[in-house]
Scaffold this motif. Sequence first.
Motif, PDB file in Angstrom:
ATOM      1  N   PRO A 105       0.287   9.602  11.354  1.00  0.00           N
ATOM      2  CA  PRO A 105      -1.173   9.452  11.226  1.00  0.00           C
ATOM      3  C   PRO A 105      -1.737  10.108   9.966  1.00  0.00           C
ATOM      4  O   PRO A 105      -2.660   9.572   9.348  1.00  0.00           O
ATOM      5  CB  PRO A 105      -1.710  10.129  12.497  1.00  0.00           C
ATOM      6  CG  PRO A 105      -0.596  10.019  13.489  1.00  0.00           C
ATOM      7  CD  PRO A 105       0.653  10.183  12.664  1.00  0.00           C
ATOM      8  N   CYS A 106      -1.181  11.262   9.590  1.00  0.00           N
ATOM      9  CA  CYS A 106      -1.683  11.958   8.403  1.00  0.00           C
ATOM     10  C   CYS A 106      -1.373  11.169   7.131  1.00  0.00           C
ATOM     11  O   CYS A 106      -2.204  11.091   6.210  1.00  0.00           O
ATOM     12  CB  CYS A 106      -1.087  13.356   8.319  1.00  0.00           C
ATOM     13  SG  CYS A 106      -1.705  14.478   9.609  1.00  0.00           S
ATOM     14  N   ILE A 107      -0.190  10.569   7.068  1.00  0.00           N
ATOM     15  CA  ILE A 107       0.154   9.766   5.888  1.00  0.00           C
ATOM     16  C   ILE A 107      -0.741   8.529   5.810  1.00  0.00           C
ATOM     17  O   ILE A 107      -1.190   8.128   4.728  1.00  0.00           O
ATOM     18  CB  ILE A 107       1.644   9.373   5.921  1.00  0.00           C
ATOM     19  CG1 ILE A 107       2.518  10.619   5.750  1.00  0.00           C
ATOM     20  CG2 ILE A 107       1.958   8.361   4.815  1.00  0.00           C
ATOM     21  CD1 ILE A 107       4.012  10.342   5.824  1.00  0.00           C
ATOM     22  N   ILE A 108      -1.027   7.926   6.969  1.00  0.00           N
ATOM     23  CA  ILE A 108      -1.934   6.772   6.964  1.00  0.00           C
ATOM     24  C   ILE A 108      -3.321   7.196   6.501  1.00  0.00           C
ATOM     25  O   ILE A 108      -3.985   6.477   5.744  1.00  0.00           O
ATOM     26  CB  ILE A 108      -1.987   6.133   8.363  1.00  0.00           C
ATOM     27  CG1 ILE A 108      -0.666   5.395   8.633  1.00  0.00           C
ATOM     28  CG2 ILE A 108      -3.162   5.169   8.494  1.00  0.00           C
ATOM     29  CD1 ILE A 108      -0.589   4.710   9.971  1.00  0.00           C
ATOM     30  N   PHE A 109      -3.770   8.367   6.913  1.00  0.00           N
ATOM     31  CA  PHE A 109      -5.063   8.873   6.452  1.00  0.00           C
ATOM     32  C   PHE A 109      -5.058   9.081   4.940  1.00  0.00           C
ATOM     33  O   PHE A 109      -6.068   8.872   4.267  1.00  0.00           O
ATOM     34  CB  PHE A 109      -5.389  10.183   7.172  1.00  0.00           C
ATOM     35  CG  PHE A 109      -6.501  10.046   8.165  1.00  0.00           C
ATOM     36  CD1 PHE A 109      -7.623  10.840   8.095  1.00  0.00           C
ATOM     37  CD2 PHE A 109      -6.432   9.105   9.184  1.00  0.00           C
ATOM     38  CE1 PHE A 109      -8.655  10.714   9.008  1.00  0.00           C
ATOM     39  CE2 PHE A 109      -7.441   8.963  10.100  1.00  0.00           C
ATOM     40  CZ  PHE A 109      -8.573   9.776  10.016  1.00  0.00           C
ATOM     41  N   MET A 110      -3.934   9.500   4.396  1.00  0.00           N
ATOM     42  CA  MET A 110      -3.833   9.658   2.952  1.00  0.00           C
ATOM     43  C   MET A 110      -4.034   8.312   2.257  1.00  0.00           C
ATOM     44  O   MET A 110      -4.749   8.205   1.258  1.00  0.00           O
ATOM     45  CB  MET A 110      -2.467  10.254   2.570  1.00  0.00           C
ATOM     46  CG  MET A 110      -2.371  10.738   1.137  1.00  0.00           C
ATOM     47  SD  MET A 110      -0.697  11.302   0.713  1.00  0.00           S
ATOM     48  CE  MET A 110      -0.437  12.569   1.959  1.00  0.00           C
ATOM     49  N   GLY A 111      -3.417   7.274   2.810  1.00  0.00           N
ATOM     50  CA  GLY A 111      -3.588   5.935   2.247  1.00  0.00           C
ATOM     51  C   GLY A 111      -5.014   5.444   2.381  1.00  0.00           C
ATOM     52  O   GLY A 111      -5.562   4.818   1.465  1.00  0.00           O
ATOM     53  N   VAL A 112      -5.641   5.716   3.532  1.00  0.00           N
ATOM     54  CA  VAL A 112      -7.040   5.319   3.725  1.00  0.00           C
ATOM     55  C   VAL A 112      -7.933   6.009   2.715  1.00  0.00           C
ATOM     56  O   VAL A 112      -8.839   5.394   2.139  1.00  0.00           O
ATOM     57  CB  VAL A 112      -7.494   5.662   5.166  1.00  0.00           C
ATOM     58  CG1 VAL A 112      -9.005   5.469   5.318  1.00  0.00           C
ATOM     59  CG2 VAL A 112      -6.754   4.788   6.179  1.00  0.00           C
ATOM     60  N   LEU A 267       0.732   7.441  -8.171  1.00  0.00           N
ATOM     61  CA  LEU A 267       0.681   8.011  -6.829  1.00  0.00           C
ATOM     62  C   LEU A 267      -0.369   7.304  -5.979  1.00  0.00           C
ATOM     63  O   LEU A 267      -0.135   7.001  -4.801  1.00  0.00           O
ATOM     64  CB  LEU A 267       0.356   9.509  -6.905  1.00  0.00           C
ATOM     65  CG  LEU A 267       1.369  10.399  -7.627  1.00  0.00           C
ATOM     66  CD1 LEU A 267       0.939  11.860  -7.536  1.00  0.00           C
ATOM     67  CD2 LEU A 267       2.759  10.235  -7.024  1.00  0.00           C
ATOM     68  N   SER A 268      -1.513   7.042  -6.580  1.00  0.00           N
ATOM     69  CA  SER A 268      -2.591   6.374  -5.846  1.00  0.00           C
ATOM     70  C   SER A 268      -2.160   4.994  -5.359  1.00  0.00           C
ATOM     71  O   SER A 268      -2.375   4.624  -4.198  1.00  0.00           O
ATOM     72  CB  SER A 268      -3.828   6.261  -6.731  1.00  0.00           C
ATOM     73  OG  SER A 268      -4.879   5.605  -6.049  1.00  0.00           O
ATOM     74  N   LYS A 269      -1.536   4.228  -6.235  1.00  0.00           N
ATOM     75  CA  LYS A 269      -1.094   2.877  -5.857  1.00  0.00           C
ATOM     76  C   LYS A 269       0.018   2.929  -4.812  1.00  0.00           C
ATOM     77  O   LYS A 269       0.072   2.093  -3.905  1.00  0.00           O
ATOM     78  CB  LYS A 269      -0.631   2.128  -7.102  1.00  0.00           C
ATOM     79  CG  LYS A 269      -1.773   1.762  -8.055  1.00  0.00           C
ATOM     80  CD  LYS A 269      -1.264   1.080  -9.313  1.00  0.00           C
ATOM     81  CE  LYS A 269      -2.420   0.741 -10.247  1.00  0.00           C
ATOM     82  NZ  LYS A 269      -1.949   0.140 -11.524  1.00  0.00           N
ATOM     83  N   THR A 270       0.917   3.910  -4.941  1.00  0.00           N
ATOM     84  CA  THR A 270       2.001   4.038  -3.964  1.00  0.00           C
ATOM     85  C   THR A 270       1.450   4.359  -2.581  1.00  0.00           C
ATOM     86  O   THR A 270       1.867   3.766  -1.577  1.00  0.00           O
ATOM     87  CB  THR A 270       2.981   5.140  -4.394  1.00  0.00           C
ATOM     88  OG1 THR A 270       3.570   4.778  -5.646  1.00  0.00           O
ATOM     89  CG2 THR A 270       4.080   5.325  -3.364  1.00  0.00           C
ATOM     90  N   VAL A 271       0.513   5.300  -2.520  1.00  0.00           N
ATOM     91  CA  VAL A 271      -0.074   5.687  -1.239  1.00  0.00           C
ATOM     92  C   VAL A 271      -0.850   4.527  -0.628  1.00  0.00           C
ATOM     93  O   VAL A 271      -0.819   4.303   0.589  1.00  0.00           O
ATOM     94  CB  VAL A 271      -0.993   6.919  -1.432  1.00  0.00           C
ATOM     95  CG1 VAL A 271      -1.768   7.194  -0.162  1.00  0.00           C
ATOM     96  CG2 VAL A 271      -0.165   8.136  -1.792  1.00  0.00           C
ATOM     97  N   GLN A 272      -1.556   3.753  -1.471  1.00  0.00           N
ATOM     98  CA  GLN A 272      -2.361   2.630  -0.990  1.00  0.00           C
ATOM     99  C   GLN A 272      -1.519   1.456  -0.507  1.00  0.00           C
ATOM    100  O   GLN A 272      -1.972   0.680   0.340  1.00  0.00           O
ATOM    101  CB  GLN A 272      -3.280   2.117  -2.103  1.00  0.00           C
ATOM    102  CG  GLN A 272      -4.393   3.052  -2.494  1.00  0.00           C
ATOM    103  CD  GLN A 272      -5.282   2.440  -3.575  1.00  0.00           C
ATOM    104  OE1 GLN A 272      -5.715   1.308  -3.456  1.00  0.00           O
ATOM    105  NE2 GLN A 272      -5.534   3.199  -4.623  1.00  0.00           N
ATOM    106  N   ASN A 273      -0.332   1.323  -1.036  1.00  0.00           N
ATOM    107  CA  ASN A 273       0.473   0.132  -0.750  1.00  0.00           C
ATOM    108  C   ASN A 273       1.783   0.468  -0.035  1.00  0.00           C
ATOM    109  O   ASN A 273       1.862   0.417   1.195  1.00  0.00           O
ATOM    110  CB  ASN A 273       0.736  -0.631  -2.054  1.00  0.00           C
ATOM    111  CG  ASN A 273      -0.541  -1.148  -2.683  1.00  0.00           C
ATOM    112  OD1 ASN A 273      -1.152  -2.085  -2.191  1.00  0.00           O
ATOM    113  ND2 ASN A 273      -0.971  -0.539  -3.792  1.00  0.00           N
ATOM    114  N   GLU A 274       2.834   0.796  -0.808  1.00  0.00           N
ATOM    115  CA  GLU A 274       4.168   0.924  -0.228  1.00  0.00           C
ATOM    116  C   GLU A 274       4.234   1.974   0.876  1.00  0.00           C
ATOM    117  O   GLU A 274       4.760   1.708   1.970  1.00  0.00           O
ATOM    118  CB  GLU A 274       5.197   1.270  -1.318  1.00  0.00           C
ATOM    119  CG  GLU A 274       5.466   0.151  -2.307  1.00  0.00           C
ATOM    120  CD  GLU A 274       4.442   0.088  -3.435  1.00  0.00           C
ATOM    121  OE1 GLU A 274       3.532   0.944  -3.430  1.00  0.00           O
ATOM    122  OE2 GLU A 274       4.561  -0.796  -4.301  1.00  0.00           O
ATOM    123  N   LEU A 275       3.684   3.181   0.616  1.00  0.00           N
ATOM    124  CA  LEU A 275       3.835   4.268   1.580  1.00  0.00           C
ATOM    125  C   LEU A 275       3.105   3.973   2.882  1.00  0.00           C
ATOM    126  O   LEU A 275       3.674   4.105   3.972  1.00  0.00           O
ATOM    127  CB  LEU A 275       3.321   5.580   0.975  1.00  0.00           C
ATOM    128  CG  LEU A 275       3.510   6.827   1.851  1.00  0.00           C
ATOM    129  CD1 LEU A 275       4.983   7.038   2.169  1.00  0.00           C
ATOM    130  CD2 LEU A 275       2.932   8.055   1.164  1.00  0.00           C
TER     131      LEU A 275
END
Length: 393
Positions: A105-112, A267-275
Amino acid sequence: MEALRELFGRMGFAGIVEEPLCLVMIAIACLLIYLAIVKKFEPLLLLPIAFGMLLTNIPGSAMYHPELFAGAHEGASVLREFVKEGVTPGLIDYLYLGVKLGIYPCIIFMGVGAMTDFGPLIANPKSMLLGAAAQLGIFVAFIAAVLMGFEPNEAASIGIIGGADGPTAIFLATKLAPGQLGPIAVAAYSYMALVPMIQPPIMRALTTKKERMIVMKPLRSVKKVEKIVFPIVVTLFVALLVPSAAPLVGSLMLGNLFRESGVVDRLSKTVQNELINIVTILLGISVGATATAETFLTPDTLKIFVMGVIAFGLGTAGGVLFAKFMNLFLKNKINPLIGSAGVSAVPMAARVSQTVGQKENPGNFLLMHAMGPNVAGVIGSAIAAGVLLAMFG
């Protein structure tokens, strides 16, 4: 013949005879798959949740063992349970560690956070109040769930559905009510998908035509330095106010800082997409695997779905009514429709405000105004989860 009999005994078909309720769960999983693919009900998470439910209810698959996680709240405790004599952990047992430890959940929040523009909230700080008011459903549903016989920790996990924030609901349920994780997750994402159906009737019932036609002034332009300072200030304030909310809010704001700083585009694109995509798959399958017949096919599941829709409806009503209350003191009136966006279904709830408003006044554009309370709702639901975790964790 003995070998053939032993082979048949190990087949899932033989297990169906011993556990006929698994057929009901498989049927429910197929229904959820249908809703995700055909009706497009939050397919990004509902589809893997449904397939995880399908896998765990196949007799003999042994992919998930709920007894490994019963009563274990610390990472070391969970790992120690894996060496239980006579139990061989399955694939989903390992994947579920990311849920149990609160990682997914925390990683998803990072992407959000990396996908969210907090500009509308910064430009109109008053919309933070609307996001807070929309959390009304969480606490009313919590009280109602206690009155219906749920333990306080379970009631807290059920009430958070009213925040319309799936990752937050999963995060809190894993900490407070892991046995109810499957029904809570399915209810949370089902109601998020039904935002365009649930909210408009409530919005129209609580407002007049004149109020729905209110045209708001354009938002001011937000400076880059404001957008950079905002996640840092929010993280410090929330973490000091409610330390238990720090994992969710901190992850959300870190992702937003990646976005706004302009120096870590990779990092921003990775968090928004792949991660976020990878973690969404793992989270969905793991959460779906908790929905076994023993935990899902109970009267409590029906109660959870009822309490969930009540919480969601009250959250919508709370935002609209508080906007009307604010108008009693404001010179420049707020269109109450944007208050409904205070639930954290981003950006769907804001789009609903825009759609309902334009039906009354085609020249009215409420989307950017609604995004303020909408993103405030994300922060508000995380804070509410932190408060409940501090009280009952």
